[in-house]
Design an enzyme around this catalytic site. Structure first.
Site, PDB file in Angstrom:
ATOM      1  CB  SER A 142       3.215  -1.191 -14.209  1.00 27.10           C
ATOM      2  OG  SER A 142       3.711   0.103 -13.889  1.00 27.10           O
ATOM      3  CD  GLU A 149       8.518  -4.093  -6.418  1.00 28.14           C
ATOM      4  OE1 GLU A 149       7.296  -4.219  -6.590  1.00 28.14           O
ATOM      5  OE2 GLU A 149       9.013  -3.269  -5.632  1.00 28.14           O
ATOM      6  CD1 TRP A 168      -2.286  -1.896   0.175  1.00 24.21           C
ATOM      7  CD2 TRP A 168      -2.966  -1.293   2.229  1.00 24.21           C
ATOM      8  NE1 TRP A 168      -3.351  -2.687   0.524  1.00 24.21           N
ATOM      9  CE2 TRP A 168      -3.786  -2.348   1.774  1.00 24.21           C
ATOM     10  CE3 TRP A 168      -3.209  -0.760   3.507  1.00 24.21           C
ATOM     11  CZ2 TRP A 168      -4.830  -2.862   2.548  1.00 24.21           C
ATOM     12  CZ3 TRP A 168      -4.236  -1.276   4.270  1.00 24.21           C
ATOM     13  CH2 TRP A 168      -5.048  -2.327   3.786  1.00 24.21           C
ATOM     14  CE  LYS A 169       4.770   1.225  -4.147  1.00 25.99           C
ATOM     15  NZ  LYS A 169       5.405   1.656  -5.378  1.00 25.99           N
ATOM     16  CG  HIS A 175       9.852  -0.897  -2.294  1.00 28.63           C
ATOM     17  ND1 HIS A 175       9.919   0.288  -2.977  1.00 28.63           N
ATOM     18  CD2 HIS A 175       8.861  -1.618  -2.874  1.00 28.63           C
ATOM     19  CE1 HIS A 175       8.996   0.277  -3.931  1.00 28.63           C
ATOM     20  NE2 HIS A 175       8.347  -0.862  -3.888  1.00 28.63           N
ATOM     21  N   GLY A 178      -0.011   0.251  -6.891  1.00 27.72           N
ATOM     22  CA  GLY A 178      -1.247   0.980  -7.189  1.00 27.72           C
ATOM     23  C   GLY A 178      -2.491   0.099  -7.305  1.00 27.72           C
ATOM     24  CD  GLU A 226       8.233   3.392  -3.828  1.00 28.07           C
ATOM     25  OE1 GLU A 226       7.605   3.163  -2.782  1.00 28.07           O
ATOM     26  OE2 GLU A 226       7.751   3.157  -4.963  1.00 28.07           O
ATOM     27  N   GLY A 268       5.103   2.115 -10.785  1.00 28.00           N
ATOM     28  CA  GLY A 268       4.210   3.270 -10.785  1.00 28.00           C
ATOM     29  C   GLY A 268       4.207   4.048 -12.087  1.00 28.00           C
TER      30      GLY A 268
HETATM   31  P1  13P Z   1       3.112  -0.348  -8.910  1.00 30.36           P
HETATM   32  O1  13P Z   1       2.362  -1.667  -8.967  1.00 30.36           O
HETATM   33  O2  13P Z   1       2.256   0.802  -8.501  1.00 30.36           O
HETATM   34  O3  13P Z   1       3.916  -0.119 -10.132  1.00 30.36           O
HETATM   35  O4  13P Z   1       4.169  -0.497  -7.684  1.00 30.36           O
HETATM   36  C1  13P Z   1       4.990  -1.601  -7.639  1.00 30.36           C
HETATM   37  C2  13P Z   1       5.675  -1.633  -6.319  1.00 30.36           C
HETATM   38  O5  13P Z   1       6.540  -0.824  -6.047  1.00 30.36           O
HETATM   39  C3  13P Z   1       5.245  -2.639  -5.346  1.00 30.36           C
HETATM   40  O6  13P Z   1       6.142  -2.719  -4.276  1.00 30.36           O
END
Ligand code: 13P
Length: 255
Positions: free
Chosen positions: A212, A167, A12-13, A97, A234, A99, A173
């Site tokens: 994505s 990833e 969910w971030k 992750h 997302g 991020e 995203g």
């Molecule tokens: P998205 O599915 O929004 O591209 O994000 C992927 C993600 O970073 C899951 O950890």
């Protein structure tokens, strides 16, 4: 552990308040059959985890943290420990992750300590690896994802559960999804790196794909060799999307 089943993990971030999370979980419990629930994992923001843990009681849905520090307790303002996650009922936790790597500067040696500490508490770490667009352009994908895997697993215990997630940073995203060939190549490189780490257990480690993932690409991605699940950002925020991705991945397209 036998051959991995297919899992969908929703990251969910920094989204959903406790009230929104409660609404999501109650709808998911209503719509997902028990056998589906046991293949789904949600990852709420740390402050929302208490609400999620309460709501999940009595279901076979599971949850995980998005991050954890490696120390058990102490003067680490703003952090949470594997001990706290464990007591709250987390069964998984993301480590590294992109991020966290990019925005918060987390590097492989720190991530290795996190993996070790989580395994020590009986929480399954999900180590995330992935190349940037520049890495891919300069043909460094293999070098980067192998280095991140080796680095993150340098203190890991192969006899304890551990998951990996591929990833590609450029696909997160952005709506841009890696091609089946790119995913297949990366996952096979990762399986090989896992075998170098632990020949006995490498085949039992689920390797998730993330970047994505949507209902319209889930079937073709799920059919790729060595793709054992998805890490979804997302599209995990709405019950209907999350569940339909899981259901589509249960009948993967032949590739
Ligand atoms: P998205 O599915 O929004 O591209 O994000 C992927 C993600 O970073 C899951 O950890």
């Amino acid at each position: 552990m036998s051959k991995p089943e297919f899992y969908c993990v929703g990251n969910w971030k920094m989204n959903k308040s406790p009230a929104q999370a409660a609404e999501f979980i109650s709808k998911l419990k209503e719509q997902a059959k028990p056998e589906e629930q046991s293949r789904l994992v949600v990852m709420p923001p740390a402050l929302v985890a208490f609400e999620v843990a309460q709501q999940l009681k009595g279901s076979s849905l599971r949850w995980g943290g998005q991050n954890s520090y490696f120390e058990a307790a102490g003067a680490f303002t703003g952090e949470n420990s594997p001990q706290i996650l464990k007591e709250m009922g987390a069964q998984f936790c993301l480590v590294g992750h992109s991020e966290r790597r990019q925005i918060f500067g987390e590097a492989d040696d720190l991530l290795a300590k996190k993996v070790q500490a989580l395994q020590g508490m009986g929480i399954t770490p999900i180590l995330c690896v992935g190349e940037t667009l520049d890495d891919r352009r300069w043909n460094r994908t293999q070098e980067v994802i192998v280095r991140q895997t080796r680095g993150g697993l340098q203190a890991a215990d192969p006899t304890k559960p551990m998951w990996l997630a591929y990833e590609p940073v450029w696909a997160i995203g952005t709506g841009e999804v890696a091609t089946p060939l790119q995913v297949e190549e990366a996952h096979s490189i990762l399986r090989k790196a896992l075998k170098e780490w632990s020949a006995q257990t490498a085949n039992e480690v689920p390797i998730l794909y993330g970047g994505s993932v949507k209902a319209d690409n889930a079937r073709s991605l799920a059919g790729i060799n060595n793709v054992n699940g998805f890490l979804i950002g997302g599209a995990s925020l709405k019950v209907d999307d999350f569940l339909s991705i899981y259901r589509l991945s249960a009948s993967p397209a032949a590739v």
